[in-house]
Each structure stands twice: as C-alpha cells, then as structure tokens.
Design a protein around this motif. Structure first.
Motif, mmCIF file in Angstrom:
data_model
loop_
_atom_site.group_PDB
_atom_site.id
_atom_site.type_symbol
_atom_site.label_atom_id
_atom_site.label_comp_id
_atom_site.label_asym_id
_atom_site.label_seq_id
_atom_site.Cartn_x
_atom_site.Cartn_y
_atom_site.Cartn_z
ATOM 1 N N GLY A 129 5.196 12.171 3.873
ATOM 2 C CA GLY A 129 5.322 11.071 4.424
ATOM 3 C C GLY A 129 3.473 11.866 5.401
ATOM 4 O O GLY A 129 2.676 11.587 5.534
ATOM 5 N N SER A 130 3.555 12.545 5.920
ATOM 6 C CA SER A 130 2.791 12.895 7.148
ATOM 7 C C SER A 130 1.801 14.227 6.580
ATOM 8 O O SER A 130 0.314 14.149 6.828
ATOM 9 C CB SER A 130 3.765 14.425 8.067
ATOM 10 N N VAL A 175 0.949 -1.003 -0.263
ATOM 11 C CA VAL A 175 0.306 0.150 0.031
ATOM 12 C C VAL A 175 1.425 0.879 0.037
ATOM 13 O O VAL A 175 1.752 1.571 0.793
ATOM 14 C CB VAL A 175 -0.670 0.083 1.029
ATOM 15 N N GLU A 231 4.756 12.124 16.279
ATOM 16 C CA GLU A 231 4.366 13.525 16.257
ATOM 17 C C GLU A 231 3.016 13.261 15.707
ATOM 18 O O GLU A 231 1.880 13.742 15.843
ATOM 19 C CB GLU A 231 4.883 14.433 15.819
ATOM 20 N N THR A 275 6.364 -0.550 1.868
ATOM 21 C CA THR A 275 6.513 -1.682 2.646
ATOM 22 C C THR A 275 6.488 -3.085 1.578
ATOM 23 O O THR A 275 5.475 -2.665 0.982
ATOM 24 C CB THR A 275 5.715 -1.966 4.202
ATOM 25 N N THR A 312 4.015 9.393 12.345
ATOM 26 C CA THR A 312 5.487 8.924 12.262
ATOM 27 C C THR A 312 4.100 9.335 14.397
ATOM 28 O O THR A 312 3.421 9.693 14.472
ATOM 29 C CB THR A 312 5.803 10.873 12.532
ATOM 30 N N TRP A 365 9.476 4.500 0.055
ATOM 31 C CA TRP A 365 9.542 3.847 1.348
ATOM 32 C C TRP A 365 8.380 2.862 1.838
ATOM 33 O O TRP A 365 7.891 3.580 2.515
ATOM 34 C CB TRP A 365 8.866 4.702 2.716
ATOM 35 N N VAL A 385 1.136 5.174 -0.433
ATOM 36 C CA VAL A 385 0.961 6.678 0.298
ATOM 37 C C VAL A 385 1.602 7.300 0.178
ATOM 38 O O VAL A 385 1.935 8.470 -0.558
ATOM 39 C CB VAL A 385 -0.252 6.242 1.187
ATOM 40 N N THR A 386 2.666 7.069 0.953
ATOM 41 C CA THR A 386 3.307 8.199 0.699
ATOM 42 C C THR A 386 4.990 8.518 -0.343
ATOM 43 O O THR A 386 5.165 7.690 -1.244
ATOM 44 C CB THR A 386 5.281 7.635 1.625
HETATM 45 C C1 LIG Z 1 9.159 1.011 7.748
HETATM 46 C C2 LIG Z 1 8.821 1.770 7.056
HETATM 47 C C3 LIG Z 1 7.708 1.532 6.559
HETATM 48 C C4 LIG Z 1 7.234 1.784 5.716
HETATM 49 N N1 LIG Z 1 5.915 1.237 5.220
HETATM 50 C C5 LIG Z 1 5.032 2.421 4.715
HETATM 51 C C6 LIG Z 1 4.284 1.825 3.454
HETATM 52 O O1 LIG Z 1 3.875 0.442 3.109
HETATM 53 N N2 LIG Z 1 3.182 3.304 2.627
HETATM 54 C C7 LIG Z 1 3.199 4.335 3.267
HETATM 55 O O2 LIG Z 1 2.823 4.955 1.543
HETATM 56 N N3 LIG Z 1 4.877 4.861 3.340
HETATM 57 C C8 LIG Z 1 5.454 3.887 4.260
HETATM 58 N N4 LIG Z 1 6.632 4.668 4.834
HETATM 59 C C9 LIG Z 1 6.171 6.197 4.979
HETATM 60 C C10 LIG Z 1 5.864 6.776 6.378
HETATM 61 O O3 LIG Z 1 4.649 6.254 6.208
HETATM 62 C C11 LIG Z 1 6.316 7.657 6.822
HETATM 63 O O4 LIG Z 1 7.962 8.008 7.063
HETATM 64 C C12 LIG Z 1 5.562 8.485 7.568
HETATM 65 O O5 LIG Z 1 4.352 9.114 7.015
HETATM 66 C C13 LIG Z 1 6.544 9.938 7.169
HETATM 67 O O6 LIG Z 1 7.307 10.009 7.092
HETATM 68 P P1 LIG Z 1 8.252 11.150 6.237
HETATM 69 O O7 LIG Z 1 8.992 10.191 6.511
HETATM 70 O O8 LIG Z 1 8.245 12.303 4.677
HETATM 71 O O9 LIG Z 1 8.841 12.477 7.399
HETATM 72 P P2 LIG Z 1 7.810 14.201 7.791
HETATM 73 O O10 LIG Z 1 6.409 13.642 6.995
HETATM 74 O O11 LIG Z 1 8.230 14.524 6.295
HETATM 75 O O12 LIG Z 1 8.264 14.014 8.676
HETATM 76 C C14 LIG Z 1 9.011 14.641 9.370
HETATM 77 C C15 LIG Z 1 9.144 15.174 10.799
HETATM 78 O O13 LIG Z 1 7.890 16.315 10.852
HETATM 79 C C16 LIG Z 1 7.334 15.410 11.955
HETATM 80 N N5 LIG Z 1 6.040 16.361 11.402
HETATM 81 C C17 LIG Z 1 5.085 15.842 10.400
HETATM 82 N N6 LIG Z 1 3.964 16.804 10.707
HETATM 83 C C18 LIG Z 1 4.034 16.839 11.839
HETATM 84 C C19 LIG Z 1 3.148 18.237 12.443
HETATM 85 N N7 LIG Z 1 1.803 18.489 12.573
HETATM 86 N N8 LIG Z 1 3.561 18.250 13.744
HETATM 87 C C20 LIG Z 1 4.462 18.021 14.269
HETATM 88 N N9 LIG Z 1 5.094 17.344 13.980
HETATM 89 C C21 LIG Z 1 4.978 16.705 11.959
HETATM 90 C C22 LIG Z 1 7.432 14.451 11.767
HETATM 91 O O14 LIG Z 1 6.502 13.872 13.085
HETATM 92 C C23 LIG Z 1 8.772 14.106 11.782
HETATM 93 O O15 LIG Z 1 9.341 13.857 13.193
HETATM 94 C C24 LIG Z 1 7.241 3.732 5.878
HETATM 95 C C25 LIG Z 1 8.295 4.585 6.797
HETATM 96 C C26 LIG Z 1 9.313 3.792 7.314
HETATM 97 C C27 LIG Z 1 10.062 3.822 8.093
#
Ligand SMILES: Cc1cc2nc3c(=O)[nH]c(=O)nc-3n(C[C@H](O)[C@H](O)[C@H](O)COP(=O)(O)OP(=O)(O)OC[C@H]3O[C@@H](n4cnc5c(N)ncnc54)[C@H](O)[C@@H]3O)c2cc1C
Lengths: 267, 377
Positions: free
Chosen positions: B130-131, B122, B365, B157, B363, B155, B124-125
């Motif tokens: 991703g957030s 799946v 957060e 899985t 995350t 990212w 999304v990211t």
């Molecule tokens: C092992 C693993 C498996 C994964 N599998 C999948 C998958 O199958 N499908 C998929 O779609 N994604 C997957 N991901 C991605 C994961 O969902 C994203 O890494 C996650 O959503 C965070 O996105 P980002 O890495 O872009 O960080 P960002 O969104 O850029 O976040 C950066 C920082 O900002 C903080 N932040 C963001 N918004 C806020 C807020 N509103 N308030 C406070 N802090 C905030 C975050 O907590 C983080 O510390 C996976 C990640 C990992 C590590």
C-alpha cells in the motif's frame, strides 16, 4: 385544514450542570455564569408535535420565546428543526418576570401574529418548573387549555381530541380550536436537526420584539408586573442519618416499623 | 487567533453528539459483537446530512466544510468508532468524485452517495504494498470507447457492501482513477478480511477479470490518478482517520475518568490518588494536543490553503492522534484494573479499533516520511 401553530420555547441552564449553579445569598439571585444553556427539553416535544402536525395538515409554525439576547441560540435551533418563524421577545424590562408577567408578554406577542389555531408548550421548564405559563397564557388569551397531553388528534369539526395524562391513567378531552396545549414527553420522539437545516438556520432572521414594538405597558411585565416576589433563596442540604438495627429479620422489621412510626414516616 | 467554532459547527457538533449518545451508545456494543455492517446507522447518519458535509449544495450536500466533516466523525467515533470509519470512507469517495469527476459523474453519483442510497469505496491498496503505489498491478486497457480492467485490490473500506467502487488502475503505466458499479460483469467483490478491530466495518477486496467499463467511468484525467488520490488522502482521509483516533481516545478517557471517580479504595475514590491523577492529566493533555492538531489542518483546508500546505498538518494530526489513541486506551485499561479488560466497558474494543488506524490512509511511517520531506526540503 391548514394550521397556524405557535410553539412557546425557553432557554434553560443545562440540567447536567444544575449542581454548578451558585446561589448568592446577599443579592438573592442565582448565578448561572459559565453554565451552558439549552432549549428546555420538554419544549422539544412541543416543537416536534408542531412539525408533525404541519407535515400532516400544512400551515405555519412560529416559535416564540421571552428571554435575554442569548436566547437567540434556541430560536436558531428552532429554525434548524424547521419552524417558519422565530420570534424573541427581548427587553431588559422583561427581566425578573414571574410566570404571570411571562404569560402576559407571550400573550401580547402571540396576539400580534394574527390568526392562531394552536399554541403548544412543554409541560414545564426544567429550571423554574412551575408548569404555570401554559395555563396562564390560555387564560389571558381566552382560549381553552389542555395540559399533560400524551396524544392528540385534530378532528374534522375543528376540535382537538386529546389524551390527558392523570395520576393513574388518562382522560380523553375534546377542546375547540384555538386552544393551548402542553405536551408530555410520551407524545413523540423529537427529531434532530439536519446539517442542511442547521446551515439554513444561521441565515434566517430572528425577529426580536421589545416592549415598545409590542406596545406593552412596562408596568405589566418583568419584575414590575410580577405579583409574586422571591422572598428568599436557600440551598437545600440533604443529609442522611444512618441507624443500624440488629437482630433476626422479624425483630429488625418490627423495630424498623416502630422507628418509622416514631419519625412519622409511617402512620 | 480565534479558537471558537462557528455557530453552525457548534450546532452540528451538538446534534451529532446527541445522536451518538441517544441512538448509538445503547447499541454500540451489540452492533460490534455482531460484526455486521450497521446499514441502518449509516442510512440515519446520511439522512441527518453527515455524508454531505463536503458535498456542494447542487449535489445535495451542505458544503459545511472540512472541519465540520471531522467534527461529526470525531463525535460519532467517541461512541461508536466503526460508524465514524464508514463515514470516513463515504467522505473520501465523495471528495474524489467532486474534486476530479466530470459534471455528469457528479450529478449522477454524488446525490445518491450523499443521501446514503448508494455506498461507495475507494480502492488504491494492492497486495504488492500500500505504501508504494508505483508497483500497482491493476491495469486498464483502452479498447474503443471502453476500458478493460484486470487486477485486484485489498484492504478496501466498505468494499464488501459497496455499490460505487472507485479505484486506481494504470493506463500505459500511468495511474488513473475510475469507478465501476457493482454488478458489472468481470467485477467481483471478495469476502471481508478478518479484523482485529472496527469489527462492524466491512473491509475487504475486489477483483477485475476482463471487466469492461465505459470511458465515461474515468474520473479525472488519464494519468491523473495519483495526484487525485493524494489530494483526497491529504485533505480528507487522513484528517478523518485522525478524528476517529481522537474520538476513540476521548471515549476511552471518559470511561476511565468516570471509573476512577466511582471506584473506591482505601475509603475514597481512586481519582483522589495522585498517581492516578497524573495518568489522567497526561491522557487529557495528549487528547487536547491531538484535538487541536486535528482541527488545524482541516481549518487550513477550509481557509482555502493549498493541498501541499495542508498535507503536512494532516499527516502530523494522523500520526499523533493515532498514537494518542493507542496510548490512551492502554492507560485506560490500566487505570481500571481487571475491569479495563472487561468487554462491557468497551475500552479493549476501542484499543482494538485504534490498532486498525495505524495503517489506514497511510501508515505512521509514511506520515513521517511526508512530514520529514517537507521540513528538510
Ligand atoms: C482499517 C483499514 C482500512 C483500510 N482502508 C483502505 C481503503 O479504503 N482503501 C485503500 O486503498 N486502502 C485501505 N487500507 C490499506 C492501507 O492503506 C494500507 O494498509 C497501507 O497503505 C499500508 O500498506 P500495506 O499494508 O501494504 O503495508 P506496506 O506498504 O507493505 O508497509 C509495510 C511496512 O513498511 C513501512 N514502510 C513503507 N514504506 C516506508 C518508507 N518509505 N519508510 C519507512 N517505512 C515504510 C510501513 O509503514 C509498514 O510499517 C486500509 C487498511 C486498514 C487497516
């Protein structure tokens, strides 16, 4: 050739918790309270063998146990693995049975099932560990018995060709159906139940037969029907004595042999 | 209040525990060192029915429920977290298709996913964050009976090994769920990312360049992608990741406890030292707290509570359990002195796995944002 197979199973305390079992010297009983109970591990191999035989030849598998109401757990587990019928021989009058009284109850239960081709047991139960129920059952039913089977095959002419483990090798034995076999853990690798098997198991009926239903004379079963009685139970305490022998290696070896002879550990 | 598992759940847990201890424990270290996708482990788990605990019976599942699904993930992760993580990916895809898909999609896809014949993912990211899915750049342009997809996901899985790829893309600016089968022209699976933990889980990217898929590959309504994904995150992905964290913590704690009972200093096991006992006491207390938090949210889901009611509890479980996993692993290494760092005790490996759980499925957060909003609303 379709086979009607019976597997005898038993619920035992979990071997990993054996050290928690308490002996009560006053009432001369063992207290198993709080100890998780499981399907006797050697019986898993008997169940597995039955399942494999059914897969090959077709037929039915009936699991039979004599035990308290809690033993319905293992009857359910047998269903989860794929047996067709689970029967629990359960009656307070069965309590305190020795191996003979147990074998009698099982034999009467099995006789009620109609035609049976093969009865499979584990080699022994992990708690009682006598290994007597299988042979006694065969004797009562008037069937041949082959013990410690590590490999078996059904022959065209209605016999079982089995490899029976002995101390330094194995014997090839042939016996005609119907017969009783006890299987060793080398014979197969027991499967695990599937999630769907587990779901279905909880929906199935566990048939519970008491002495009335079985038409058994209560004098023949349970503590009443048991010719052996526990005359006493005691805890074995293992204590080791250390003795340090000193000198050069040859001398130490000579001393060690001498000491072992004195202690009659060596002749 | 009844804290007992049902008889079915109990039998399931015993079965998975036996599988994990007999089949996985002897090879977990080796599998992880190889860093290869444990295809035969996944196949075996699906044969046992662990992929289908959420799947309905008509699609080959057992429908045992949400709690059953995380009990199996927890038990697997206690011994070999990467396999638990793969199971999370499978559960999430199955839930997405089952919740939002058409009958035809369910009939066509679910039985194969449940049996483990096909591997799903799946996505999304995206690289833009991703957030914040509102900045999603993957687009789906309708063209007759087809959609033309362009964009890239990161990212994800199981993406490097996936056969059925579920993803979100925007149609006229509105996020919509789709799936594509591996091998479709214009679809390309990227390499796996370098990972600090969960080394044998393939996690990676995929990209679309003018990839054409039939309209029938749309999962759910046009514009319904975010709610569909959020439902899966709240009821499946987050509690599953929380259960992985719980399993990781339990595994590390058990290794440390055994070590402390066996390691002798000053003539007695170090478990006799009060300072060590305090540490073990804290570890076990936090694990118990995490466990009940993990079970509570999915228990509510099994009781038929709404996604909204479940979401806060599963967010709490995820943020708490992942933090407990890290703390427990660090404490376990400390209790074991130099041996805590030795690979064969598998505590450091578990710490590395635990670090991967922070961002996965949202995350910490973002979990706090979810909880915070619900309590200040
Ligand atoms: C092992 C693993 C498996 C994964 N599998 C999948 C998958 O199958 N499908 C998929 O779609 N994604 C997957 N991901 C991605 C994961 O969902 C994203 O890494 C996650 O959503 C965070 O996105 P980002 O890495 O872009 O960080 P960002 O969104 O850029 O976040 C950066 C920082 O900002 C903080 N932040 C963001 N918004 C806020 C807020 N509103 N308030 C406070 N802090 C905030 C975050 O907590 C983080 O510390 C996976 C990640 C990992 C590590």
């Amino acid at each position: 050739m379709r086979l009607n197979i019976v597997v005898c199973i038993k619920q035992v305390p979990h071997p990993e918790h054996f050290h928690e079992i308490k002996l009560d010297p006053e009432s001369q009983t063992i207290n198993r309270r709080g100890i998780p109970a499981i399907l006797n591990p050697p019986d898993k191999h008997a169940l597995e063998e039955a399942l494999q035989l059914k897969e090959r030849y077709g037929g039915t598998i009936t699991a039979v146990s004599m035990g308290p109401p809690e033993a319905s757990q293992i009857m359910e587990e047998a269903y989860a693995l794929g047996v067709d019928r689970s029967i629990l021989l359960c009656d307070p009058l069965f309590a305190g049975a020795d191996t003979l009284a147990t074998a009698r109850a099982l034999a009467i239960g099995i006789q009620r099932l109609g035609e049976v081709d093969l009865i499979l047991c584990g080699t022994h139960s992990m708690d009682g560990a006598t290994g007597q129920v299988g042979p006694q059952l065969a004797e009562i039913l008037g069937f041949p018995f082959i013990g410690f089977v590590r490999k078996m095959e059904i022959q065209e002419r209605g016999t079982v060709l089995a490899e029976r483990t002995i101390e330094r090798g194995y014997l090839k034995v042939e016996g005609s159906l119907p017969l009783v076999l006890s299987v060793t853990k080398e014979i197969n690798t027991p499967r695990l139940p599937t999630v769907i098997g587990i779901m279905e198991a909880t929906q199935k009926e566990i048939y519970t037969w008491d002495t009335k239903e079985l038409g058994i004379d209560p004098a023949l079963v349970g503590i009443e029907g048991s010719p052996t009685r526990v005359s006493g139970i005691f805890e074995r305490r293992l204590s080791r004595k250390g003795e340090l022998l000193q000198g050069d290696p040859e001398e130490v070896i000579r001393k060690a042999i001498k000491r072992l002879r004195e202690l009659e550990a060596l002749r | 209040m009844d804290f007992n598992l049902t008889r079915e759940q109990e039998m399931l847990r015993n079965m998975v525990r036996e599988f994990a201890e007999k089949d996985l424990a002897p090879k977990a270290l080796e599998l992880d060192n190889k860093g290869e996708f444990p295809a035969d482990v996944i196949k075996k788990m699906c044969e046992l029915g662990l992929g289908g605990t959420l799947g309905k019976k008509e699609y080959g599942g057992s429908a045992m429920g949400h709690l059953a699904s995380i009990l199996s993930v927890e038990e697997i992760s206690r011994v070999y977290p990467p396999a638990g993580f793969c199971l999370e990916g499978i559960h999430s895809a199955i839930a997405l298709i089952q919740n939002a898909g058409t009958e035809e999609q369910k009939k066509n896809l679910l039985p194969r996913l449940i049996k483990g014949e096909k591997i799903p993912c799946v996505g999304v990211t995206e690289a833009t964050g991703g957030s914040d899915p509102s900045v999603m750049q993957t687009v789906a342009r309708p063209e007759g009976d087809e959609f033309v997809i362009d964009g890239r996901k990161v990212w994800i899985t199981l993406a490097p090994v996936a056969d059925i790829i579920c993803f979100l893309a925007t149609v006229d600016g509105k996020a919509t769920a789709f799936y594509v089968e591996d091998g479709t022209p214009g679809f390309e699976k990227g390499h796996r990312a370098d990972q600090v933990g969960l080394k044998s889980v393939p996690i990676g990217e995929f990209a679309f360049t003018g990839c054409r898929i039939p309209r029938s590959n749309m999962i759910g309504k046009e514009g319904g992608g975010l709610p569909a994904a959020l439902t899966v995150f709240s009821t499946v992905a987050r509690p599953n990741v929380a259960a992985i964290a719980l399993g990781v913590a339990e595994g590390a704690y058990e290794v440390a406890l055994k070590y402390c009972k066996e390691r002798k200093l000053y003539g007695a096991p170090i478990a006799n030292l009060q300072a060590i006992q305090f540490s073990l006491a804290d570890m076990s207390t936090e694990i118990e707290a995490a466990r009940w938090l993990c079970y509570y949210g999915v228990w509510k889901a099994d009781q038929g509570k709404s996604v909204r009611e479940v979401a806060v509890d599963t967010a709490r479980a995820k943020v708490f359990a992942t933090e407990v996993a890290i703390k427990t692993c660090v404490r376990a290494t400390q209790l074991m002195g130099g041996y805590g760092l030795s690979p064969e005790y598998e505590v450091i490996r578990r710490l590395q796995d635990a670090l991967e759980l922070f961002p996965a499925a949202g995350t910490s957060e973002i979990m706090r944002v979810t909880i915070g909003r619900s309590i200040t609303r």
